[in-house]
Write a protein that holds these residues in place. Sequence first.
Motif, PDB file in Angstrom:
ATOM      1  N   ASP A 390      12.676 -55.010   2.948  1.00 45.27           N
ATOM      2  CA  ASP A 390      13.496 -55.034   4.170  1.00 45.27           C
ATOM      3  C   ASP A 390      13.739 -53.643   4.738  1.00 45.27           C
ATOM      4  OD1 ASP A 390      13.749 -57.836   4.099  1.00 45.27           O
ATOM      5  OD2 ASP A 390      15.453 -57.687   2.711  1.00 45.27           O
ATOM      6  N   ASN A 391      12.705 -52.839   4.803  1.00 46.41           N
ATOM      7  CA  ASN A 391      12.780 -51.514   5.438  1.00 46.41           C
ATOM      8  C   ASN A 391      13.812 -50.597   4.787  1.00 46.41           C
ATOM      9  OD1 ASN A 391      10.856 -51.948   7.695  1.00 46.41           O
ATOM     10  ND2 ASN A 391      12.372 -53.472   8.333  1.00 46.41           N
ATOM     11  N   GLU A 392      13.991 -50.726   3.474  1.00 50.86           N
ATOM     12  CA  GLU A 392      15.017 -49.925   2.808  1.00 50.86           C
ATOM     13  C   GLU A 392      14.748 -48.425   2.926  1.00 50.86           C
ATOM     14  OE1 GLU A 392      15.229 -50.573  -1.358  1.00 50.86           O
ATOM     15  OE2 GLU A 392      13.214 -49.837  -1.759  1.00 50.86           O
ATOM     16  N   LEU A 393      13.490 -48.037   3.116  1.00 54.81           N
ATOM     17  CA  LEU A 393      13.160 -46.623   3.262  1.00 54.81           C
ATOM     18  C   LEU A 393      13.923 -45.988   4.415  1.00 54.81           C
ATOM     19  CD1 LEU A 393      11.198 -44.268   2.372  1.00 54.81           C
ATOM     20  CD2 LEU A 393       9.702 -45.047   4.227  1.00 54.81           C
ATOM     21  N   LEU A 394      14.107 -46.769   5.481  1.00 55.79           N
ATOM     22  CA  LEU A 394      14.756 -46.226   6.676  1.00 55.79           C
ATOM     23  C   LEU A 394      16.248 -46.001   6.485  1.00 55.79           C
ATOM     24  CD1 LEU A 394      12.933 -48.431   9.347  1.00 55.79           C
ATOM     25  CD2 LEU A 394      12.380 -46.086   8.630  1.00 55.79           C
ATOM     26  N   ALA A 395      16.813 -46.586   5.423  1.00 56.27           N
ATOM     27  CA  ALA A 395      18.240 -46.406   5.149  1.00 56.27           C
ATOM     28  C   ALA A 395      18.505 -45.329   4.098  1.00 56.27           C
ATOM     29  CB  ALA A 395      18.848 -47.732   4.685  1.00 56.27           C
ATOM     30  N   MET A 396      17.455 -44.731   3.564  1.00 58.87           N
ATOM     31  CA  MET A 396      17.619 -43.738   2.506  1.00 58.87           C
ATOM     32  C   MET A 396      18.192 -42.441   3.043  1.00 58.87           C
ATOM     33  SD  MET A 396      14.154 -44.119   0.190  1.00 58.87           S
ATOM     34  CE  MET A 396      14.687 -42.714  -0.780  1.00 58.87           C
ATOM     35  N   ASN A 397      18.963 -41.746   2.212  1.00 54.41           N
ATOM     36  CA  ASN A 397      19.405 -40.398   2.532  1.00 54.41           C
ATOM     37  C   ASN A 397      18.223 -39.447   2.442  1.00 54.41           C
ATOM     38  OD1 ASN A 397      22.124 -41.169   2.875  1.00 54.41           O
ATOM     39  ND2 ASN A 397      22.489 -41.001   0.662  1.00 54.41           N
ATOM     40  N   ILE A 436      12.340 -39.081  10.577  1.00 54.91           N
ATOM     41  CA  ILE A 436      11.965 -37.713  10.202  1.00 54.91           C
ATOM     42  C   ILE A 436      12.391 -36.732  11.287  1.00 54.91           C
ATOM     43  CG2 ILE A 436      10.005 -36.187   9.759  1.00 54.91           C
ATOM     44  CD1 ILE A 436       8.580 -38.611   8.484  1.00 54.91           C
ATOM     45  N   ASN A 437      12.175 -37.114  12.539  1.00 56.83           N
ATOM     46  CA  ASN A 437      12.564 -36.228  13.649  1.00 56.83           C
ATOM     47  C   ASN A 437      14.069 -36.031  13.738  1.00 56.83           C
ATOM     48  OD1 ASN A 437      10.143 -35.328  14.848  1.00 56.83           O
ATOM     49  ND2 ASN A 437       9.847 -37.296  15.891  1.00 56.83           N
ATOM     50  N   ALA A 438      14.813 -36.998  13.222  1.00 54.03           N
ATOM     51  CA  ALA A 438      16.276 -36.903  13.290  1.00 54.03           C
ATOM     52  C   ALA A 438      16.854 -35.958  12.245  1.00 54.03           C
ATOM     53  CB  ALA A 438      16.896 -38.298  13.122  1.00 54.03           C
ATOM     54  N   VAL A 439      16.034 -35.547  11.290  1.00 53.49           N
ATOM     55  CA  VAL A 439      16.515 -34.621  10.257  1.00 53.49           C
ATOM     56  C   VAL A 439      16.787 -33.267  10.898  1.00 53.49           C
ATOM     57  CG1 VAL A 439      15.962 -33.455   8.088  1.00 53.49           C
ATOM     58  CG2 VAL A 439      15.242 -35.828   8.456  1.00 53.49           C
ATOM     59  N   ASP A 440      17.975 -32.773  10.685  1.00 57.07           N
ATOM     60  CA  ASP A 440      18.369 -31.493  11.279  1.00 57.07           C
ATOM     61  C   ASP A 440      17.849 -30.352  10.417  1.00 57.07           C
ATOM     62  OD1 ASP A 440      19.524 -29.508  12.761  1.00 57.07           O
ATOM     63  OD2 ASP A 440      21.553 -29.800  11.944  1.00 57.07           O
ATOM     64  N   SER A 441      16.586 -30.044  10.591  1.00 56.75           N
ATOM     65  CA  SER A 441      15.975 -28.993   9.787  1.00 56.75           C
ATOM     66  C   SER A 441      14.818 -28.371  10.556  1.00 56.75           C
ATOM     67  CB  SER A 441      15.464 -29.541   8.458  1.00 56.75           C
ATOM     68  OG  SER A 441      14.725 -28.559   7.768  1.00 56.75           O
ATOM     69  N   SER A 442      14.861 -27.062  10.681  1.00 53.21           N
ATOM     70  CA  SER A 442      13.766 -26.354  11.342  1.00 53.21           C
ATOM     71  C   SER A 442      12.552 -26.239  10.434  1.00 53.21           C
ATOM     72  CB  SER A 442      14.225 -24.963  11.758  1.00 53.21           C
ATOM     73  OG  SER A 442      14.640 -24.213  10.617  1.00 53.21           O
ATOM     74  N   HIS A 443      12.731 -26.555   9.147  1.00 50.64           N
ATOM     75  CA  HIS A 443      11.628 -26.449   8.198  1.00 50.64           C
ATOM     76  C   HIS A 443      10.707 -27.668   8.228  1.00 50.64           C
ATOM     77  CE1 HIS A 443      13.299 -22.856   6.572  1.00 50.64           C
ATOM     78  NE2 HIS A 443      14.370 -23.448   6.036  1.00 50.64           N
ATOM     79  N   LEU A 444      11.162 -28.759   8.798  1.00 55.23           N
ATOM     80  CA  LEU A 444      10.400 -30.003   8.774  1.00 55.23           C
ATOM     81  C   LEU A 444       9.619 -30.165  10.071  1.00 55.23           C
ATOM     82  CD1 LEU A 444       9.874 -32.433   6.970  1.00 55.23           C
ATOM     83  CD2 LEU A 444      11.851 -33.567   8.016  1.00 55.23           C
ATOM     84  N   ILE A 445       8.303 -30.181   9.969  1.00 56.41           N
ATOM     85  CA  ILE A 445       7.429 -30.248  11.137  1.00 56.41           C
ATOM     86  C   ILE A 445       6.621 -31.542  11.069  1.00 56.41           C
ATOM     87  CG2 ILE A 445       5.589 -29.092  12.419  1.00 56.41           C
ATOM     88  CD1 ILE A 445       6.417 -26.507  10.901  1.00 56.41           C
ATOM     89  N   LEU A 446       6.772 -32.391  12.064  1.00 65.00           N
ATOM     90  CA  LEU A 446       6.101 -33.689  12.078  1.00 65.00           C
ATOM     91  C   LEU A 446       5.000 -33.733  13.120  1.00 65.00           C
ATOM     92  CD1 LEU A 446       5.933 -36.735  11.251  1.00 65.00           C
ATOM     93  CD2 LEU A 446       7.584 -37.178  13.101  1.00 65.00           C
ATOM     94  N   ASN A 447       3.885 -34.323  12.744  1.00 65.64           N
ATOM     95  CA  ASN A 447       2.789 -34.603  13.665  1.00 65.64           C
ATOM     96  C   ASN A 447       2.476 -36.090  13.530  1.00 65.64           C
ATOM     97  OD1 ASN A 447       0.480 -34.720  15.215  1.00 65.64           O
ATOM     98  ND2 ASN A 447      -0.553 -33.007  14.223  1.00 65.64           N
ATOM     99  N   PHE A 448       2.865 -36.893  14.518  1.00 63.95           N
ATOM    100  CA  PHE A 448       2.689 -38.341  14.462  1.00 63.95           C
ATOM    101  C   PHE A 448       1.576 -38.772  15.400  1.00 63.95           C
ATOM    102  CE2 PHE A 448       4.314 -42.610  16.079  1.00 63.95           C
ATOM    103  CZ  PHE A 448       3.707 -43.319  15.044  1.00 63.95           C
TER     104      PHE A 448
END
Length: 478
Positions: A390-397, A436-448
């Motif tokens: 049930d999409n539990e990944l999306l609720a993870m911290n 992933i984009n919602a994570v407040d971190s300048s270190h995390l770079i996403l290419n979707f």
Amino acid sequence: MKLAILLFFTLYSVNALASNVFDELPASINSNARYVFYSHGFIVEGDNPTPQHPTWGTYDFPAILETLSELDAIIIAEHRAKNTDPFEHAKKLQHQVEHLIDKGVPATNISLVGFSRGGFITAIASSYIANNNINYLILAACTSSLATQSDVILQGNIFSIYETSDTVGSCEKVVQRSGDKVTSFEEISISTGLEHGAFYRPIKAWVEPLNNWLEQKSEKVAYSIPRSELVELQEPISKRIYPLYIKLPRSYRSNKSQRYPVIYLTDAPYTFPIVSGATRFPMNSGTMEEAIIVGISYSKGSKGVSSRVRDFTPSKANDWKLKTGGAKAHLRFIRKTLIPFVESNYRAAPEHRTYVGNSLGGLFGAYVLFTAPETFSGYVLGSPSVWFNDNELLAMNVQKPKNETKVYLSVGSLETPKFGEQQNMVRGARLLAEKINAVDSSHLILNFKTIEGASHAIAFPTTAIHGLDWIHANTNPH
């Protein structure tokens, strides 16, 4: 045993002279492989692998080994000590060959090649081994020391190559005195004008016929990926054994001071040949960083689907028949056993690790990214099974990465129920991208990316090469 590691080297060794060249017989023998022993000339005995002859120039032992390493075979080439007794060394070769046969290697897949003094040693070994199916290649040796040793009787398949401008000539008389002990005999002469020095370097005139003859005499064996090996690691708590498929970069032998990025793949039986083949040209041409590739296979004794469902899922799902929820334990194995093994046995760069996973492997990769992001500096997540439980990944911290972390996420445009998929993988991937984009971190770079026209069954190869190219693009190609 360190880290409870069980090592079974089926192709190549970490400490080899090259990725498939050894100075001693490997501890573990692959009965499906071909084995070629090369014995160098007298001038190389001692400490210098590239000695100079006043007339014939450099004997380039490393270059010869590099050329032999291109054979689909395991090469054994010991650099002999000064003034080695040829008869004692031939006994050593005899024992090594007999060990291979005891381990199930067909005699026809064992070949001994020797030049000059090395050819003399090869002939002595032939006499000692006394097996009519083994192959012997004698290069410029028969009319020197060998001619005067009437007690040395050749046995097996004999191939001789000599140079017409050399004082060392045909093996015909030596073969004649050996009588019916010789199973087959072929001989060619080459005319390079280089005298004995024709065999000092790997020139086409003798290398090509040598390769062709070996191919004719050897049994056909299954294709293996060059510069690769199989290693098995035991997970200390569960005692499960996981095979690893490991491929070394082309420059690994020559760049002995260099440490390489490591690409870790899940679902190795599927992903390892794909990624190995897809990265070969970009890595060899310099457009992509050369990297060590490590494919993590399924635990031995279990079906692939059972192993991956157990190891890649973050929680127990009550509606699944197969065991689920082993992601935490599998991550511990990767972090505490697998990565330390790789980084202590190979020249791996700890700060540059990339994870590649597809489907449930993509789910597991996202789980690692959220719970222990520093494990890898790059993530390639293909068509992740976000829908699990049930999409539990999306609720993870989500733990914020402390260092730059690049994430390549992709999904095929046809991965929806409309096109026959049971789950809407496109929607799941988009929701994961948003998280992933919602994570407040300048270190995390996403290419979707969405791969147009790709279903779940065929999206991964595109995901893998595009993602690895994005993460490992060489900014300073040579």
